[in-house]
Motif scaffolding. Structure first.
Motif, PDB file in Angstrom:
ATOM      1  N   PHE A   1      -6.482   3.747  -2.148  1.00  0.00           N
ATOM      2  CA  PHE A   1      -6.920   3.283  -0.831  1.00  0.00           C
ATOM      3  C   PHE A   1      -5.756   3.026   0.124  1.00  0.00           C
ATOM      4  CE2 PHE A   1     -10.202   1.825  -3.844  1.00  0.00           C
ATOM      5  CZ  PHE A   1     -11.292   2.486  -3.313  1.00  0.00           C
ATOM      6  N   ILE A   2      -4.534   3.012  -0.390  1.00  0.00           N
ATOM      7  CA  ILE A   2      -3.370   2.713   0.445  1.00  0.00           C
ATOM      8  C   ILE A   2      -2.827   4.010   1.021  1.00  0.00           C
ATOM      9  CG2 ILE A   2      -1.054   1.705   0.488  1.00  0.00           C
ATOM     10  CD1 ILE A   2      -1.873  -0.020  -1.868  1.00  0.00           C
ATOM     11  N   PRO A   3      -2.723   4.138   2.350  1.00  0.00           N
ATOM     12  CA  PRO A   3      -2.179   5.363   2.942  1.00  0.00           C
ATOM     13  C   PRO A   3      -0.778   5.648   2.418  1.00  0.00           C
ATOM     14  CG  PRO A   3      -3.184   3.970   4.619  1.00  0.00           C
ATOM     15  CD  PRO A   3      -3.154   3.159   3.369  1.00  0.00           C
ATOM     16  N   ALA A   4      -0.459   6.927   2.269  1.00  0.00           N
ATOM     17  CA  ALA A   4       0.813   7.320   1.658  1.00  0.00           C
ATOM     18  C   ALA A   4       2.017   6.796   2.435  1.00  0.00           C
ATOM     19  CB  ALA A   4       0.878   8.838   1.553  1.00  0.00           C
ATOM     20  N   ASP A   5       1.928   6.801   3.775  1.00  0.00           N
ATOM     21  CA  ASP A   5       3.080   6.333   4.555  1.00  0.00           C
ATOM     22  C   ASP A   5       3.312   4.843   4.376  1.00  0.00           C
ATOM     23  OD1 ASP A   5       0.668   5.855   5.888  1.00  0.00           O
ATOM     24  OD2 ASP A   5       1.650   5.763   7.840  1.00  0.00           O
ATOM     25  N   VAL A   6       2.232   4.052   4.261  1.00  0.00           N
ATOM     26  CA  VAL A   6       2.373   2.617   4.033  1.00  0.00           C
ATOM     27  C   VAL A   6       2.924   2.357   2.635  1.00  0.00           C
ATOM     28  CG1 VAL A   6       1.157   0.415   3.878  1.00  0.00           C
ATOM     29  CG2 VAL A   6       0.527   2.066   5.638  1.00  0.00           C
ATOM     30  N   ALA A   7       2.411   3.102   1.647  1.00  0.00           N
ATOM     31  CA  ALA A   7       2.901   2.945   0.275  1.00  0.00           C
ATOM     32  C   ALA A   7       4.394   3.228   0.196  1.00  0.00           C
ATOM     33  CB  ALA A   7       2.130   3.870  -0.659  1.00  0.00           C
ATOM     34  N   GLN A   8       4.844   4.262   0.876  1.00  0.00           N
ATOM     35  CA  GLN A   8       6.259   4.606   0.830  1.00  0.00           C
ATOM     36  C   GLN A   8       7.106   3.526   1.497  1.00  0.00           C
ATOM     37  OE1 GLN A   8       7.554   7.149  -0.960  1.00  0.00           O
ATOM     38  NE2 GLN A   8       9.428   6.027  -0.504  1.00  0.00           N
ATOM     39  N   LYS A   9       6.612   2.945   2.591  1.00  0.00           N
ATOM     40  CA  LYS A   9       7.343   1.851   3.240  1.00  0.00           C
ATOM     41  C   LYS A   9       7.502   0.667   2.293  1.00  0.00           C
ATOM     42  CE  LYS A   9       6.079   2.611   8.102  1.00  0.00           C
ATOM     43  NZ  LYS A   9       5.360   2.022   9.268  1.00  0.00           N
ATOM     44  N   ILE A  10       6.433   0.339   1.576  1.00  0.00           N
ATOM     45  CA  ILE A  10       6.476  -0.793   0.649  1.00  0.00           C
ATOM     46  C   ILE A  10       7.467  -0.539  -0.471  1.00  0.00           C
ATOM     47  CG2 ILE A  10       5.124  -2.096  -1.045  1.00  0.00           C
ATOM     48  CD1 ILE A  10       2.693  -1.661   0.797  1.00  0.00           C
ATOM     49  N   LEU A  11       7.416   0.668  -1.030  1.00  0.00           N
ATOM     50  CA  LEU A  11       8.317   1.008  -2.136  1.00  0.00           C
ATOM     51  C   LEU A  11       9.771   1.042  -1.692  1.00  0.00           C
ATOM     52  CD1 LEU A  11       6.190   3.812  -3.820  1.00  0.00           C
ATOM     53  CD2 LEU A  11       6.613   1.520  -4.702  1.00  0.00           C
ATOM     54  N   SER A  12      10.003   1.411  -0.433  1.00  0.00           N
ATOM     55  CA  SER A  12      11.375   1.520   0.063  1.00  0.00           C
ATOM     56  C   SER A  12      11.954   0.181   0.500  1.00  0.00           C
ATOM     57  CB  SER A  12      11.431   2.505   1.243  1.00  0.00           C
ATOM     58  OG  SER A  12      10.971   3.788   0.863  1.00  0.00           O
ATOM     59  N   ALA A  13      11.097  -0.839   0.617  1.00  0.00           N
ATOM     60  CA  ALA A  13      11.552  -2.111   1.177  1.00  0.00           C
ATOM     61  C   ALA A  13      12.463  -2.870   0.227  1.00  0.00           C
ATOM     62  CB  ALA A  13      10.353  -2.974   1.559  1.00  0.00           C
ATOM     63  N   GLY A  14      12.262  -2.681  -1.078  1.00  0.00           N
ATOM     64  CA  GLY A  14      13.120  -3.366  -2.047  1.00  0.00           C
ATOM     65  C   GLY A  14      12.886  -4.860  -2.029  1.00  0.00           C
TER      66      GLY A  14
END
Length: 220
Positions: A1-14
């Motif tokens: 349910f999480i959009p790919a661009d949001v998921a990538q931002k979260i993973l990249s935030a550290g």
């Protein structure tokens, strides 16, 4: 349910091991137990996936992070690992969207099965420490103090269909939303009562969120 661009931002935030100030959103689905008794496991799973999907979508819309899904409940954070200047506001807007999305879906459920479904939401702002983020967005947090516990207790004190926020959260968003003071609430496990408000709705004309209430001064 999480959009790919949001998921990538979260993973990249550290942010592993960092102390962060977050707004915790604790959501509980009221009415799931009688619905599960009526539907059976397969159909009940389909319905709950639909409900949780709507909740997760609302959280992701404001770039919050879903920390835990617990059957008929969900915990999300706004402010870690992905942080914004207006995370408390985002959390409240997500909570309102969650209530509206579930209410819309619940009308169809009640027509089909005669069972009412609503959500209760608790919000609290405070410090946490990010302890783990994996590549599948499994997020675990260790709270410094009782940020998450208080959000959960506020959720438990809320009536079905209502959103309760701690006063610390309300002070950060008071100019943007209609609030109703609930006074100090005696919450399970808390030594002292917790000042809380009910979030009613978005204000038609938004006020300011900065400054001191009742005071104004020109720039000198």
């Amino acid at each position: 349910f999480i959009p790919a661009d949001v998921a990538q931002k979260i993973l990249s935030a550290g942010g592993l091991g960092e102390r962060r100030t977050v707004t915790a959103l604790f959501c509980y689905i009221v009415g799931s137990t009688p619905l599960g008794e009526r539907l059976g496991p397969e159909r009940f799973k389909v319905v709950m996936d639909q409900v949780l999907g709507r909740i997760i979508t609302a959280v992701a819309r404001y770039e919050g992070t879903v920390a835990q899904v617990m059957g008929d409940g969900l915990l999300a954070f706004f402010g870690a690992p992905l942080a914004h200047e207006d995370d408390p506001e985002r959390a409240v807007r997500a909570a309102l969207d969650v209530r509206e999305a579930v209410a819309t879906y619940a009308r169809d459920l009640e027509t089909a099965y005669g069972v009412a479904m609503q959500v209760r939401v608790g919000l609290n702002t405070g410090p946490v420490v990010l302890s783990r983020v994996t590549d599948v967005l499994e997020v675990a947090y260790n709270a410094l103090g009782d940020t998450v516990t208080t959000a959960a207790r506020l959720q438990g004190a809320a009536a079905p269909g209502t959103i309760i926020a701690a006063a610390v959260t309300a002070r950060l968003v008071g100019g943007l939303f209609d609030l109703r003071s609930l006074g100090p609430l005696a919450l399970k496990g808390k030594e002292a009562p917790v000042a809380a408000v009910e979030i009613l709705d978005r204000r038609e004309v938004a006020g300011k969120v900065r400054g001191i209430a009742g005071l104004a001064s020109p720039l000198v």
